[in-house]
Design a protein around this motif. Structure first.
Motif, PDB file in Angstrom:
ATOM      1  N   ALA A 116       9.055  17.738 -48.156  1.00  0.00           N
ATOM      2  CA  ALA A 116       7.826  17.919 -47.488  1.00  0.00           C
ATOM      3  C   ALA A 116       7.295  16.246 -47.320  1.00  0.00           C
ATOM      4  N   VAL A 117       7.624  15.638 -48.519  1.00  0.00           N
ATOM      5  CA  VAL A 117       7.049  14.236 -48.487  1.00  0.00           C
ATOM      6  C   VAL A 117       7.757  13.320 -47.378  1.00  0.00           C
ATOM      7  N   TRP A 120       6.349  14.787 -44.269  1.00  0.00           N
ATOM      8  CA  TRP A 120       4.984  13.872 -44.122  1.00  0.00           C
ATOM      9  C   TRP A 120       5.116  12.484 -43.676  1.00  0.00           C
ATOM     10  N   GLY A 121       5.970  11.824 -44.169  1.00  0.00           N
ATOM     11  CA  GLY A 121       6.187  10.452 -43.770  1.00  0.00           C
ATOM     12  C   GLY A 121       6.658  10.036 -42.243  1.00  0.00           C
ATOM     13  N   TYR A 122       7.183  10.952 -41.744  1.00  0.00           N
ATOM     14  CA  TYR A 122       7.564  10.825 -40.387  1.00  0.00           C
ATOM     15  C   TYR A 122       6.291  11.393 -39.369  1.00  0.00           C
ATOM     16  N   GLU A 123       5.748  12.399 -39.993  1.00  0.00           N
ATOM     17  CA  GLU A 123       4.942  13.197 -38.958  1.00  0.00           C
ATOM     18  C   GLU A 123       3.387  12.600 -39.136  1.00  0.00           C
ATOM     19  N   VAL A 124       3.138  11.967 -40.386  1.00  0.00           N
ATOM     20  CA  VAL A 124       1.929  11.485 -40.550  1.00  0.00           C
ATOM     21  C   VAL A 124       1.599  10.017 -40.946  1.00  0.00           C
ATOM     22  N   LYS A 125       2.482   9.685 -41.850  1.00  0.00           N
ATOM     23  CA  LYS A 125       2.624   8.254 -42.196  1.00  0.00           C
ATOM     24  C   LYS A 125       2.993   7.253 -41.103  1.00  0.00           C
ATOM     25  N   GLY A 126       3.982   7.954 -40.019  1.00  0.00           N
ATOM     26  CA  GLY A 126       4.675   7.134 -39.178  1.00  0.00           C
ATOM     27  C   GLY A 126       5.749   6.242 -39.547  1.00  0.00           C
ATOM     28  N   PHE A 261      10.002  34.518 -68.774  1.00  0.00           N
ATOM     29  CA  PHE A 261      10.423  35.795 -68.476  1.00  0.00           C
ATOM     30  C   PHE A 261      11.093  35.794 -67.041  1.00  0.00           C
ATOM     31  N   TYR A 262      10.760  34.616 -66.312  1.00  0.00           N
ATOM     32  CA  TYR A 262      11.677  34.850 -64.899  1.00  0.00           C
ATOM     33  C   TYR A 262      11.433  33.498 -64.411  1.00  0.00           C
ATOM     34  N   PRO A 263      12.481  33.184 -63.410  1.00  0.00           N
ATOM     35  CA  PRO A 263      12.170  32.133 -62.800  1.00  0.00           C
ATOM     36  C   PRO A 263      11.312  31.599 -61.692  1.00  0.00           C
ATOM     37  N   VAL A 264      10.197  31.149 -61.970  1.00  0.00           N
ATOM     38  CA  VAL A 264       9.144  30.758 -61.334  1.00  0.00           C
ATOM     39  C   VAL A 264       8.610  29.240 -61.330  1.00  0.00           C
ATOM     40  N   SER A 265       8.566  28.753 -60.123  1.00  0.00           N
ATOM     41  CA  SER A 265       8.159  27.179 -59.752  1.00  0.00           C
ATOM     42  C   SER A 265       7.041  27.291 -58.692  1.00  0.00           C
ATOM     43  N   ALA A 266       6.545  26.029 -58.756  1.00  0.00           N
ATOM     44  CA  ALA A 266       5.480  25.867 -57.632  1.00  0.00           C
ATOM     45  C   ALA A 266       5.161  24.488 -57.265  1.00  0.00           C
ATOM     46  N   VAL A 267       5.189  24.026 -55.954  1.00  0.00           N
ATOM     47  CA  VAL A 267       4.630  23.033 -55.494  1.00  0.00           C
ATOM     48  C   VAL A 267       3.130  22.886 -55.183  1.00  0.00           C
ATOM     49  N   LEU A 268       2.465  22.179 -55.775  1.00  0.00           N
ATOM     50  CA  LEU A 268       0.966  22.278 -55.576  1.00  0.00           C
ATOM     51  C   LEU A 268       0.424  20.832 -54.852  1.00  0.00           C
ATOM     52  N   SER A 269      -0.297  20.869 -53.786  1.00  0.00           N
ATOM     53  CA  SER A 269      -0.765  19.587 -53.152  1.00  0.00           C
ATOM     54  C   SER A 269      -1.720  20.125 -52.331  1.00  0.00           C
ATOM     55  N   ASN A 270      -1.703  19.432 -51.011  1.00  0.00           N
ATOM     56  CA  ASN A 270      -2.721  19.721 -50.098  1.00  0.00           C
ATOM     57  C   ASN A 270      -2.383  19.963 -48.841  1.00  0.00           C
ATOM     58  N   SER A 271      -3.314  20.141 -47.755  1.00  0.00           N
ATOM     59  CA  SER A 271      -2.877  20.406 -46.497  1.00  0.00           C
ATOM     60  C   SER A 271      -2.191  19.268 -45.785  1.00  0.00           C
ATOM     61  N   GLU A 272      -2.410  18.056 -46.115  1.00  0.00           N
ATOM     62  CA  GLU A 272      -1.804  16.893 -45.547  1.00  0.00           C
ATOM     63  C   GLU A 272      -0.301  17.137 -45.499  1.00  0.00           C
ATOM     64  N   VAL A 273       0.151  17.124 -47.099  1.00  0.00           N
ATOM     65  CA  VAL A 273       1.517  17.343 -47.199  1.00  0.00           C
ATOM     66  C   VAL A 273       2.176  18.537 -46.997  1.00  0.00           C
ATOM     67  N   LEU A 274       1.686  19.723 -47.574  1.00  0.00           N
ATOM     68  CA  LEU A 274       2.383  20.920 -47.336  1.00  0.00           C
ATOM     69  C   LEU A 274       2.071  21.442 -45.984  1.00  0.00           C
ATOM     70  N   GLY A 275       0.892  21.187 -45.348  1.00  0.00           N
ATOM     71  CA  GLY A 275       0.852  21.399 -43.811  1.00  0.00           C
ATOM     72  C   GLY A 275       1.945  20.929 -42.694  1.00  0.00           C
ATOM     73  N   VAL A 276       2.836  20.184 -43.168  1.00  0.00           N
ATOM     74  CA  VAL A 276       3.700  19.652 -42.283  1.00  0.00           C
ATOM     75  C   VAL A 276       4.754  20.725 -42.238  1.00  0.00           C
ATOM     76  N   LEU A 277       4.793  21.592 -43.093  1.00  0.00           N
ATOM     77  CA  LEU A 277       6.074  22.538 -42.876  1.00  0.00           C
ATOM     78  C   LEU A 277       5.554  23.933 -41.926  1.00  0.00           C
ATOM     79  N   LYS A 278       6.247  24.127 -41.202  1.00  0.00           N
ATOM     80  CA  LYS A 278       6.126  25.094 -40.126  1.00  0.00           C
ATOM     81  C   LYS A 278       7.271  26.321 -40.493  1.00  0.00           C
ATOM     82  N   PRO A 279       6.692  27.378 -39.861  1.00  0.00           N
ATOM     83  CA  PRO A 279       7.735  28.605 -40.002  1.00  0.00           C
ATOM     84  C   PRO A 279       9.299  28.284 -39.588  1.00  0.00           C
ATOM     85  N   GLY A 280      10.171  28.855 -40.640  1.00  0.00           N
ATOM     86  CA  GLY A 280      11.408  28.444 -40.426  1.00  0.00           C
ATOM     87  C   GLY A 280      12.051  26.997 -40.845  1.00  0.00           C
TER      88      GLY A 280
END
Length: 400
Positions: A116-117, A120-126, A261-280
């Motif tokens: 994701a970062v 983000w670096g390519y699409e937002v930071k340039g 009990f079960y493998p669960v993880s999460a990436v927590l961030s904001n729309s600027e970073v995680l918003g770069v991920l599109k379907p697929g």
């Protein structure tokens, strides 16, 4: 041959030898205790590397898991389910996050954040295509995937697994000036543990993360805090970042997010970073499944409602003070934050592992790391009386 010896022999004959566990075969867990196949009880002072902060087989988490398992376990992300949105809302409210990416393991969360970062670096930071750099720390531990071990400094983790992906710089942990010198226009993120757990519970100097946060803001660099071990109450705060009053741009959670009990993880961030991920562009068959979400929702709920974080904040210093008070020619130093503790032994003591076996024989399970360090991390539900009992054993084993 005992039942334990039979199971050890079976593992040795059929399993890959990529672990060297203490020789105890556990069959049951309840609260802070685990029991072996011979019926002996042990105080768990590792908590599955902080995955069972809530204690073994917590009844409320178990009930949530059983209930959900009887209704719906997996849909894949091809369809929606009735638990994912609720999980998003509750973890966002708890942590102050704006966007959530659910995964399964801690290593998957780390890999997801790296993807994701970079994007983000390519699409937002340039940043120019394929030039993105991520700064990491020496003696880091972020998982075991090929991508992650490529920026490890542990010879055992790296050896024989190359070639590795480029794009990572290594700096000393706790040295803000070294971090500043490493930043370039291509730097997209700094991936770091608030406390280096696998390295031996290494705590950075006071003020380090305040300065790191300032530098990341100044240079438009995403601060990724790997809170997979330190998060969810282990250090006496919900997140270890709170000890210095900072906020990461990306926070990684796992382990105790399911209470073991079960493998669960999460990436927590904001729309600027995680918003770069599109379907697929990124995904996981099991990530965000209804069973995982139901378990995680209850794991977070009991952590807060039952005062486990406050207990770690109160009893961690008490445990640390007790360890520091042991008169011993073996002990070099003790340190910790909350219920994330370590005892360093002098090299001439002969290593930490023999002492872990002595602790095992007296009913305590702890783990050696980096030859001379004993890691101590009991479930956050431990009581003062149980700590007193543990300290008596540590005194017997370590004291002279």
């Amino acid at each position: 041959m005992t039942r334990t010896e039979e199971l050890i022999a079976l593992e040795a004959s059929l399993g890959a030898h990529n672990y060297q566990p203490l020789d105890v075969a556990l069959v049951r867990g309840e609260g802070v205790f685990v029991y072996d196949v011979e019926g002996k009880r042990y105080l768990d002072c590792l908590s599955a590397y902080s995955a069972v902060n809530q204690g073994h087989c917590h009844p409320r988490i178990l009930a949530a898991m059983v209930e959900q398992a009887g209704k719906l376990t997996l849909t894949s992300r091809a369809f929606r389910n009735d638990q994912l949105g609720l999980f998003y809302r509750e973890i966002a409210e708890l942590t102050g996050s704006h966007k959530v990416l659910p995964m399964n393991t801690g290593a998957e969360a780390v890999e997801s954040a790296i993807k994701a970062v970079r994007k983000w670096g390519y699409e937002v930071k340039g940043v120019e295509k394929d030039k993105a750099e991520i700064i990491v720390c020496a003696n880091n531990f972020h998982g075991r995937t090929i991508g992650i071990v490529g920026f490890s400094t542990d010879p055992d983790a790296r050896g024989g697994f190359g070639p590795f992906a480029p794009g990572f710089k290594v700096v000393p942990f706790g040295d803000a000036e070294a971090f500043e010198r490493a930043i370039t226009g291509n730097t997209v993120a700094f991936l770091v543990e608030p406390i280096q757990g696998e390295a031996g519970v290494i705590i950075p100097p006071e003020g380090y993360f305040k300065r790191v946060r300032e530098l990341c803001t100044q240079h438009n660099v995403m601060l990724i805090l790997d809170e997979i071990q330190t998060g969810l109450g282990r250090t006496g705060k919900l997140l270890a970042e709170q000890h210095e009053g900072i906020e990461a741009d990306v926070t990684l959670l796992g382990k105790a997010l399911s209470g073991g009990f079960y493998p669960v993880s999460a990436v927590l961030s904001n729309s600027e970073v995680l918003g770069v991920l599109k379907p697929g562009q990124h995904g996981s068959t099991f990530g965000g499944n209804p069973l995982a979400c139901a378990v995680a929702r209850m794991a977070m709920k009991v952590l807060i409602e039952e005062g486990m974080i406050e207990n770690a904040a109160q009893l961690g210093p008490y445990f640390l003070e007790g360890l520091a008070g042991i008169r011993s020619n073996h002990v070099k130093a003790v340190r910790g934050r909350g219920l994330m503790l370590a005892v360093d032994l002098h090299p001439e003591a002969g290593g930490a592992r023999p002492f872990c076996y002595k602790l095992r024989d007296k009913g305590i399970l702890a783990k050696d790391t980096h030859t001379d360090t004993i890691r101590i991390a009991p479930p956050l539900i431990i009581t003062k009386d149980q700590i007193d009992d543990a300290l008596a054993v540590f005194d017997t084993v370590l004291g002279i």
